[in-house]
Motif scaffolding. Structure first.
Motif, PDB file in Angstrom:
ATOM      1  N   LYS A 376       0.776  -1.170   0.138  1.00 40.22           N
ATOM      2  CA  LYS A 376      -0.123  -0.051   0.063  1.00 40.22           C
ATOM      3  C   LYS A 376       0.899   1.224  -0.098  1.00 40.22           C
ATOM      4  N   ARG A 377       2.086   1.103   0.611  1.00 39.94           N
ATOM      5  CA  ARG A 377       2.723   2.511   0.839  1.00 39.94           C
ATOM      6  C   ARG A 377       3.493   2.685  -0.428  1.00 39.94           C
ATOM      7  N   THR A 378       3.696   1.747  -1.343  1.00 42.97           N
ATOM      8  CA  THR A 378       4.572   2.075  -2.556  1.00 42.97           C
ATOM      9  C   THR A 378       3.984   1.893  -4.018  1.00 42.97           C
ATOM     10  N   MET A 379       2.500   1.905  -3.721  1.00 38.91           N
ATOM     11  CA  MET A 379       1.719   1.801  -5.015  1.00 38.91           C
ATOM     12  C   MET A 379       1.752   3.263  -5.762  1.00 38.91           C
ATOM     13  N   THR A 380       1.958   4.176  -5.040  1.00 32.99           N
ATOM     14  CA  THR A 380       2.022   5.460  -5.796  1.00 32.99           C
ATOM     15  C   THR A 380       3.276   5.760  -6.530  1.00 32.99           C
ATOM     16  N   TYR A 381       4.424   5.074  -5.853  1.00 36.21           N
ATOM     17  CA  TYR A 381       5.844   5.064  -6.663  1.00 36.21           C
ATOM     18  C   TYR A 381       5.730   4.451  -7.963  1.00 36.21           C
ATOM     19  N   LEU A 388      13.933   5.153  -7.748  1.00 39.22           N
ATOM     20  CA  LEU A 388      13.981   5.158  -6.264  1.00 39.22           C
ATOM     21  C   LEU A 388      15.503   4.424  -5.972  1.00 39.22           C
ATOM     22  N   GLU A 389      16.075   4.709  -4.641  1.00 45.30           N
ATOM     23  CA  GLU A 389      17.123   4.177  -4.446  1.00 45.30           C
ATOM     24  C   GLU A 389      17.194   2.789  -3.821  1.00 45.30           C
ATOM     25  N   PRO A 390      17.712   1.776  -4.258  1.00 48.59           N
ATOM     26  CA  PRO A 390      17.558   0.453  -4.158  1.00 48.59           C
ATOM     27  C   PRO A 390      17.872   0.294  -2.485  1.00 48.59           C
ATOM     28  N   ASP A 395      16.204  -0.884   3.155  1.00 47.10           N
ATOM     29  CA  ASP A 395      16.508  -0.679   4.640  1.00 47.10           C
ATOM     30  C   ASP A 395      15.382  -0.382   5.459  1.00 47.10           C
ATOM     31  N   GLU A 396      14.982  -1.454   6.368  1.00 42.45           N
ATOM     32  CA  GLU A 396      13.674  -1.310   7.232  1.00 42.45           C
ATOM     33  C   GLU A 396      13.756  -0.264   8.155  1.00 42.45           C
ATOM     34  N   SER A 397      14.718   0.637   8.449  1.00 42.16           N
ATOM     35  CA  SER A 397      14.791   1.757   9.203  1.00 42.16           C
ATOM     36  C   SER A 397      14.232   2.973   8.332  1.00 42.16           C
ATOM     37  N   VAL A 398      14.321   2.756   7.236  1.00 40.52           N
ATOM     38  CA  VAL A 398      13.611   3.888   6.178  1.00 40.52           C
ATOM     39  C   VAL A 398      11.989   3.807   6.109  1.00 40.52           C
ATOM     40  N   ASP A 399      11.261   4.615   6.409  1.00 45.19           N
ATOM     41  CA  ASP A 399       9.931   4.837   5.943  1.00 45.19           C
ATOM     42  C   ASP A 399       9.624   4.729   4.638  1.00 45.19           C
ATOM     43  N   LEU A 400       9.040   3.660   4.293  1.00 50.60           N
ATOM     44  CA  LEU A 400       8.537   3.561   2.705  1.00 50.60           C
ATOM     45  C   LEU A 400       7.691   4.755   2.116  1.00 50.60           C
ATOM     46  N   ARG A 402       8.366   7.928   2.957  1.00 54.63           N
ATOM     47  CA  ARG A 402       9.125   9.074   2.529  1.00 54.63           C
ATOM     48  C   ARG A 402      10.101   8.816   1.823  1.00 54.63           C
ATOM     49  N   LEU A 403      10.258   8.062   0.721  1.00 51.07           N
ATOM     50  CA  LEU A 403      11.305   7.609  -0.091  1.00 51.07           C
ATOM     51  C   LEU A 403      11.305   8.927  -0.967  1.00 51.07           C
TER      52      LEU A 403
END
Length: 405
Positions: A376-381, A388-390, A395-400, A402-403
Motif C-alpha cells: 500500500k505504501r509503495t503503489m504511488t511510486y 528510487l534508491e534500492p 533498509d527497514e529503518s527507512v519509512d517507505l 518518505r522515499l
C-alpha cells in the motif's frame, strides 16, 4: 424511446458495471445477461473460504436477486447471448429472445483451459472457476483423501493449501522448475514452493501429465515420466482463455482478449468491454495488458460504465492482487517481471518480507509476503514511475512513505 444498455456477462465485472450505471444516474433500461444460474458474485472466496467451508457460497453474491430487481436492472440468468448485430445493437439470446440496446458492454470473462489428456473426463476430475465448481471440489476434500492438483499457479496453489488444511494427502504437479516462476521469478517461486512442502504437500516440479486413470471414477494420475500417483480427486488449474467468440462473431478486433482503448471502447463504437476479457492500454505498465484479477474486474467495469455515460477519463490503474495460502497472505502490485532486478526488505526465511522489482531504478512491482502495508505504501511510486534508491527500499529503518523526500 428510453435508452437501453446491455451488459453481457452477469459476473463481478458485469454486476459492478450495472450497479455503477444506476449510481451514476442512468435511468434507462439495463439488461444484465449471464449464462450461470447464480446472480453476479465475487470469485476470490471460491478458492479460499468456500473450499475451507468458512462461508456459504451465497455470501459471494454482490447482492440478492431481489436487490437487482429493486434497482430496475433486468437480470437474465441461465441465458447465453449467441450473436450481436453490431449495426442494430440487437442481441440474440439462447432462449430465442432478442434484446435491443443503444450500447453494449462485454464482460464475457474467460473459461478454464482444459487439459487435453486421456481420462480428463472421469468423475472426480474438477476445474475451479464457478460457484458450482467450488462446491463440487469442496465436497471432495475429505480427511485422508488423496488429491492431485495439476498446475502450480495461484489457483492451483490455493486449492492445494485448502486441501491440505482439510486433511487431504496432497500432490501438486507443476510443469516448470518452480511454481509461478514466470510471474515471481525463480527465487520467490522457490520460496513459495518450499512453504507448500513445509506444510506437507508433495510438490513435483518439471512434471507433466500423460493420462488420468480410472474406471468411470478417477483413481490415478500418470505423469509423463511414468509415475502413477493415487488420486480420488484431481483439480486442474492451468489457467483460463478469454471468451472472445461473441466479439469475434460481431467483427470486433481481438488479440489475447477483446481489444479496447483507454475508455474501454472496442473497435466498434458503442460496444465496450471490461474485466478478464479486455485487453487494454496501461500507461503505468508501458503497454497493453489483459488482467485477471478481482480489482481489475471491479475498477475497469466501473470505468467502462462511466465511459458509456460520456465521462472522458481513461482507465489507468496500478494492478493489485492477493492470495491467501495457509497463514500466508501474498499481495502484489504492478506487474513483476523475472528479468527485473529485485531488492528484498525483511528476512526471506521468516515468511514476512517484501520484494521490490526495479528496472533502471524505476519501481515496477512489489510482492509482499505477510507485509500488506509495504504494498500500500509503495503503489504511488509505481504509478508515478519514480526512480528510487534500492538501498532505501531494502533498509527497514527507512519509512517507505518518505522515499525520495
Amino acid at each position: 424511446m428510453k435508452e437501453s444498455i446491455a451488459v453481457v456477462g452477469a459476473n463481478l465485472a458485469g454486476g459492478r458495471a450495472a450497479q455503477t450505471l444506476r449510481k451514476e444516474g442512468f435511468e434507462g433500461d439495463i439488461h444484465l445477461i449471464g449464462m450461470e444460474s447464480h446472480p453476479p458474485y465475487e470469485r476470490p472466496v471460491l478458492s479460499k473460504e468456500v473450499l475451507l467451508e468458512n462461508c456459504d457460497p451465497a455470501q459471494a453474491y454482490l447482492q440478492t436477486e431481489d436487490a437487482w430487481e429493486q434497482q430496475g436492472i433486468q437480470l437474465r440468468l441461465s441465458t447465453v447471448v449467441t450473436r450481436i448485430h453490431r449495426q442494430s445493437r440487437q442481441l440474440e439470446l439462447s432462449d430465442g429472445g432478442l434484446v435491443r440496446a443503444n450500447k453494449v458492454l462485454l464482460c464475457t470473462g474467460g473459461r478454464v483451459r482444459r487439459l487435453p489428456v486421456p481420462g480428463a473426463e472421469l468423475e472426480g476430475v474438477e476445474y475451479l472457476r464457478t460457484i458450482d465448481d467450488a462446491v463440487a471440489v469442496r465436497d471432495r476434500l475429505q480427511t485422508g483423501a488423496p488429491v492431485v492438483v495439476i498446475g502450480g499457479g495461484f489457483i492451483g496453489a490455493e486449492v492445494a493449501a485448502c486441501a491440505k488444511l482439510a486433511g487431504c494427502e496432497v500432490t501438486m504437479l507443476e510443469a516448470e522448475e518452480v511454481p509461478l516462476w514466470r510471474v515471481l521469478g525463480h527465487e520467490l517461486g522457490g520460496i513459495l514452493c518450499g512453504i507448500h512442502r513445509d506444510q506437507g504437500v508433495h510438490v513435483k516440479t518439471k512434471t507433466t501429465v500423460d493420462r488420468i486413470e480410472g474406471n468411470g471414477r478417477v483413481t490415478n494420475v500418470v505423469t509423463s515420466e511414468g509415475e502413477r500417483i493415487e488420486a480420488s480427486t484431481v483439480v486442474i488449474g492451468v489457467g483460463i482463455t478469454p471468451a472472445t467468440e461473441l466479439a469475434e462473431g460481431a467483427g470486433l478486433e481481438v488479440g489475447n482478449g477483446i481489444m479496447v482503448n483507454g475508455f474501454c471502447e472496442t473497435s466498434i463504437p458503442g460496444i465496450y468491454a471490461a474485466g478478464d476479457v479486455a485487453n487494454h492500454p496501461n500507461a503505468i505498465l508501458g503497454g497493453r495488458v489483459r488482467l485477471e484479477s478481482w480489482q481489475n474486474a471491479q475498477k475497469q467495469a466501473a470505468a467502462a460504465a462511466k465511459s458509456m455515460l460520456g465521462e472522458s477519463k481513461a482507465f489507468n490503474d496500478v494492478p493489485w492482487f492477493w492470495s491467501d495460502q495457509y497463514d500466508l497472505n501474498i499481495q502484489m502490485s504492478g506487474q513483476p517481471d523475472p528479468t527485473d532486478s529485485i531488492v528484498y526488505r525483511g528476512d526471506k526465511s521468516s515468511r514476512s518480507f517484501s520484494a521490490f522489482f526495479l528496472r533502471d531504478g524505476v519501481l515496477r512491482s512489489v510482492v509482499a509476503f505477510n507485509r500488506a502495508r509495504d504494498v500500500k505504501r509503495t503503489m504511488t511510486y509505481i504509478a508515478s514511475r519514480q526512480i528510487l534508491e534500492p538501498a532505501q527500499l531494502g533498509d527497514e529503518s527507512v519509512d517507505l512513505r518518505r522515499l525520495g523526500d
